[in-house]
Design a protein around this motif. Structure first.
Motif, mmCIF file in Angstrom:
data_model
loop_
_atom_site.group_PDB
_atom_site.id
_atom_site.type_symbol
_atom_site.label_atom_id
_atom_site.label_comp_id
_atom_site.label_asym_id
_atom_site.label_seq_id
_atom_site.Cartn_x
_atom_site.Cartn_y
_atom_site.Cartn_z
ATOM 1 N N THR A 97 -12.675 -3.020 20.873
ATOM 2 C CA THR A 97 -12.074 -2.862 22.199
ATOM 3 C C THR A 97 -12.781 -3.704 23.254
ATOM 4 O O THR A 97 -13.934 -4.109 23.071
ATOM 5 C CB THR A 97 -12.100 -1.387 22.646
ATOM 6 N N ASP A 98 -12.072 -3.933 24.352
ATOM 7 C CA ASP A 98 -12.650 -4.632 25.492
ATOM 8 C C ASP A 98 -12.769 -3.711 26.692
ATOM 9 O O ASP A 98 -12.913 -4.165 27.819
ATOM 10 C CB ASP A 98 -11.781 -5.844 25.870
ATOM 11 N N ARG A 99 -12.624 -2.401 26.462
ATOM 12 C CA ARG A 99 -12.742 -1.442 27.560
ATOM 13 C C ARG A 99 -13.898 -0.502 27.285
ATOM 14 O O ARG A 99 -13.996 0.054 26.193
ATOM 15 C CB ARG A 99 -11.456 -0.604 27.699
ATOM 16 N N LEU A 100 -14.726 -0.305 28.288
ATOM 17 C CA LEU A 100 -15.902 0.540 28.112
ATOM 18 C C LEU A 100 -15.528 1.975 27.742
ATOM 19 O O LEU A 100 -16.119 2.573 26.838
ATOM 20 C CB LEU A 100 -16.744 0.514 29.391
ATOM 21 N N ILE A 112 -13.259 -10.216 30.671
ATOM 22 C CA ILE A 112 -14.010 -11.236 31.399
ATOM 23 C C ILE A 112 -14.537 -12.366 30.518
ATOM 24 O O ILE A 112 -14.754 -13.469 30.986
ATOM 25 C CB ILE A 112 -15.170 -10.613 32.216
ATOM 26 N N TYR A 153 -17.733 -1.707 19.529
ATOM 27 C CA TYR A 153 -17.768 -2.932 20.338
ATOM 28 C C TYR A 153 -16.799 -3.978 19.788
ATOM 29 O O TYR A 153 -16.250 -4.790 20.530
ATOM 30 C CB TYR A 153 -19.208 -3.459 20.300
ATOM 31 N N VAL A 202 -14.622 -5.625 37.453
ATOM 32 C CA VAL A 202 -15.845 -6.259 37.969
ATOM 33 C C VAL A 202 -15.774 -6.361 39.492
ATOM 34 O O VAL A 202 -16.749 -6.101 40.190
ATOM 35 C CB VAL A 202 -16.047 -7.648 37.334
ATOM 36 N N VAL A 205 -25.536 -12.388 33.954
ATOM 37 C CA VAL A 205 -24.924 -11.216 33.318
ATOM 38 C C VAL A 205 -24.298 -11.596 31.982
ATOM 39 O O VAL A 205 -24.081 -12.770 31.690
ATOM 40 C CB VAL A 205 -23.832 -10.561 34.210
ATOM 41 N N ASP A 206 -24.010 -10.559 31.187
ATOM 42 C CA ASP A 206 -23.418 -10.748 29.867
ATOM 43 C C ASP A 206 -21.898 -10.670 30.002
ATOM 44 O O ASP A 206 -21.348 -9.601 30.249
ATOM 45 C CB ASP A 206 -23.934 -9.641 28.946
ATOM 46 N N TRP A 207 -21.230 -11.809 29.854
ATOM 47 C CA TRP A 207 -19.775 -11.839 30.055
ATOM 48 C C TRP A 207 -19.018 -11.249 28.887
ATOM 49 O O TRP A 207 -17.794 -11.162 28.918
ATOM 50 C CB TRP A 207 -19.311 -13.257 30.389
ATOM 51 N N ASP A 208 -19.720 -10.824 27.833
ATOM 52 C CA ASP A 208 -19.060 -10.114 26.732
ATOM 53 C C ASP A 208 -18.966 -8.622 27.004
ATOM 54 O O ASP A 208 -18.505 -7.865 26.166
ATOM 55 C CB ASP A 208 -19.824 -10.343 25.423
ATOM 56 N N PHE A 209 -19.442 -8.194 28.158
ATOM 57 C CA PHE A 209 -19.388 -6.779 28.514
ATOM 58 C C PHE A 209 -17.941 -6.295 28.477
ATOM 59 O O PHE A 209 -17.047 -6.990 28.966
ATOM 60 C CB PHE A 209 -19.974 -6.590 29.910
ATOM 61 N N PRO A 210 -17.688 -5.111 27.877
ATOM 62 C CA PRO A 210 -16.300 -4.665 27.741
ATOM 63 C C PRO A 210 -15.693 -4.199 29.064
ATOM 64 O O PRO A 210 -15.708 -3.023 29.385
ATOM 65 C CB PRO A 210 -16.412 -3.494 26.751
ATOM 66 N N THR A 211 -15.156 -5.139 29.816
ATOM 67 C CA THR A 211 -14.509 -4.796 31.081
ATOM 68 C C THR A 211 -13.595 -5.956 31.486
ATOM 69 O O THR A 211 -13.657 -7.022 30.895
ATOM 70 C CB THR A 211 -15.572 -4.520 32.167
ATOM 71 N N LEU A 239 -25.117 -2.057 25.119
ATOM 72 C CA LEU A 239 -24.742 -2.848 26.294
ATOM 73 C C LEU A 239 -25.955 -3.187 27.146
ATOM 74 O O LEU A 239 -25.966 -4.189 27.848
ATOM 75 C CB LEU A 239 -23.702 -2.103 27.124
ATOM 76 N N PHE A 257 -24.104 -3.678 33.423
ATOM 77 C CA PHE A 257 -23.486 -5.006 33.514
ATOM 78 C C PHE A 257 -24.272 -5.937 34.431
ATOM 79 O O PHE A 257 -24.582 -7.067 34.059
ATOM 80 C CB PHE A 257 -22.042 -4.877 34.004
#
Lengths: 295, 253
Positions: free
Chosen positions: A224-227, B136, A221, B96, B85-91, A28, A170
């Protein structure tokens, strides 16, 4: 399962778990190359620690590794500030430091339990023979105890500062504007990478540890879309790869560390094909559906 | 006279070996809505980052509410460029927005339900309540920008710095963001916005800062947003002229 095999699997799982957790943030933070670099430069740290203390104990190795990891980061940053491109700077620094480590092993270390082959590939088979006794638990292989300690430190630091790791990964600019010490956290993270690498060194060596650091996290990665879930999955994939790797090695009678790295590749390949969110098949099916709908 | 919320004196900064900002001086009064306008490479983003200590300054001083940055950090909000920022970040979107509260939550603590509630209300305010759980990367550019604005909103700062919040967003988002900025101003907050669209400057901002490596002009939009000052900022080859552009646009209406 023999007693010997059990210790190998426990050790390998600890490697998979620690590397899997650290790997998530490596990916990340877009620092995969840095992990590659540190996995090689810790060799220099270990050699220097050995030359100074004349013994290969866990704490000395950890301190040497932290020193080497931070030195790598500083040198890369310094070259980068002199207008050398980031990836070129990493390439220059880690190969040079690794080379110095190799030369020192050959000239100053001599007959110790430390050689280049071992450093590159690791030798997990020998781990169960080198034991120490711990209170309450009894006889434990030294490398395994060191890994357990490192896993504890990694888990503690990641969990305690979870939201800070998230925000600095992030959006570091926002984090800095909120007063979170982004640079300090960067170096703390590099220390975590260094100690994880050096603790895994004995088991899987400098080349395979990169596979354990990057591939399980890259696979997670895709799922999932959750950290938080990504962290759990990545650790799990690390353990699965480590155990599967051991059995593959036992089955075809080959290098254990090589098989473990190969197993991480398999896990990634399966994820790449079958992950419901970002997998190749799911994407193909989705595309097919929309074409049908619109067509 | 209103309180001076931002005082910039003799500020300069460089990128690599090139000086991008020099001798920057201006004072912003409370309740201003300031547009920072200038050509590409004029140092608009660098100015924000240098003011906020995210980029080292070579000379000069910056005071917020008469105090140095670290004393008043909690009263300052920053909205980076969407592309930073990287919008592929898992959140997801709600997460955010909650990040805007991390400074207030403090070390070793988790966001509580109350924090999540605050974040959700901010999303609601920007018309994004339905997207709170959305990953996101699944948001459009305009929706991503609204998430960033909601995040700034929960910080409840007194002075905001926003880097191109209106770049590449749809018309509805632009309206939503401008409504929010005007509300912030009405609450007595100060907002500084890097802006690229010369056509809308007069409608959106009561103050304008014309920047090209240094401050060309700063003041009330009505007084200083003149053809002459704009062409001084953009250099002689500027073809943009307000009268002509209006002629071009009128037939379409």
């Amino acid at each position: 399962m023999t007693y010997h095999a059990m210790w190998i699997i426990v050790t390998a799982s600890l490697v998979g778990l620690s590397c899997g957790l650290i790997g998530v943030f490596l990916i990340l933070r877009k620092m995969a190359m840095m992990a590659d670099a540190i996995s090689h430069t810790v060799l220099l740290g270990i050699v220097i620690a050995f030359i100074i203390t004349r013994e290969l104990s866990g704490t000395h190795m950890l301190i040497g590794a932290i020193f080497a990891g931070l030195l790598t980061a500083f040198l890369v940053q310094w070259l980068h500030s002199l207008d050398v491109q980031q990836d070129a700077a990493i390439g220059i620094v880690f190969t040079t430091m690794f080379a110095i480590g190799v030369i020192l092993i050959a000239t100053s270390v001599g007959n110790a339990h430390l050689d280049v082959q071992h450093a590159l590939m690791g030798e997990i088979t020998f781990i169960p023979w080198n034991k120490m006794s711990l209170p309450l638990i009894g006889e434990v292989p030294k490398a395994t105890a060191l890994l357990a300690l490192v896993l504890f430190v990694v888990l503690f630091v990641l969990v305690a500062f979870y939201k800070e790791w998230k925000i600095t990964s992030f959006d570091p600019a926002l984090a800095a504007s909120l007063g979170i010490p982004v640079l300090l956290m960067h170096y703390v993270f590099l220390c975590l990478v260094s100690i994880t690498t050096v603790a895994s060194f004995d088991a899987v060596g400098a080349i395979m540890v990169v596979a354990m650091l990057i591939t399980p996290a890259a696979s997670a990665y895709l799922w999932t879309d959750r950290l938080s879930i990504m962290l759990v999955l990545s650790g799990l994939f690390g353990v699965i790869s480590a155990v599967a790797g051991y059995y593959i090695a036992a089955w075809v009678d080959t290098s254990i560390s090589g098989s473990m790295a190969f197993a991480t590749g398999l896990v990634f390949f399966i994820s790449f094909l079958f992950s419901p969110k970002h997998g190749w098949i799911a994407r193909y099916l989705r595309l097919h559906k929309t074409v049908k709908k619109t067509g | 006279m209103a309180e001076a919320v931002l005082q910039v004196e003799n500020l300069s900064a460089s990128y690599r070996k090139n000086t991008v900002l020099f001798d920057v001086n201006f004072v912003v009064q409370a309740g201003s809505l300031v547009g920072i306008v200038g050509p590409n490479g004029a140092g608009k983003s660098t100015l924000l980052k240098t003011i906020l200590n995210l980029h080292p300054s070579l000379t000069g001083s910056v005071k917020f509410f008469g105090l140095p940055f670290n004393k008043v950090q909690k009263r300052i909000g920053y909205v980076p460029q969407r592309g930073s920022v990287d919008w592929d970040f898992p959140t997801n979107a709600l997460d955010v927005v909650t990040m805007g509260l991390y400074g207030q939550i403090g070390w070793l603590k988790r966001p509580s339900r109350l924090h999540k509630q605050k974040a959700f209300e901010a999303l609601e305010k920007l018309g994004m309540a339905d997207y709170a759980d959305r990953q996101i990367s699944q948001l459009s550019g305009g929706q991503q920008q609204r998430v960033f604005l909601a995040r700034a909103l929960v910080q409840n700062a007194d002075l905001y710095f926003m880097d191109e919040p209106l770049a590449g967003v749809d018309a509805a988002t632009e309206r939503a963001i401008m409504t929010l900025l005007k509300e912030l101003k009405a609450l007595g907050k100060t907002v500084m916005v890097v802006h690229h669209d010369l056509q809308t400057v007069e409608d959106y901002f009561d103050h304008v800062l014309l920047l090209n490596r240094t401050v060309i002009q700063y003041g009330k939009t009505k007084q200083i947003f003149t053809r002459e000052n704009i062409s001084r900022t953009y250099g002689g080859d500027l073809r943009w002229l307000r009268e002509e552009s209006l002629h071009v646009h009128n037939p379409i209406k």
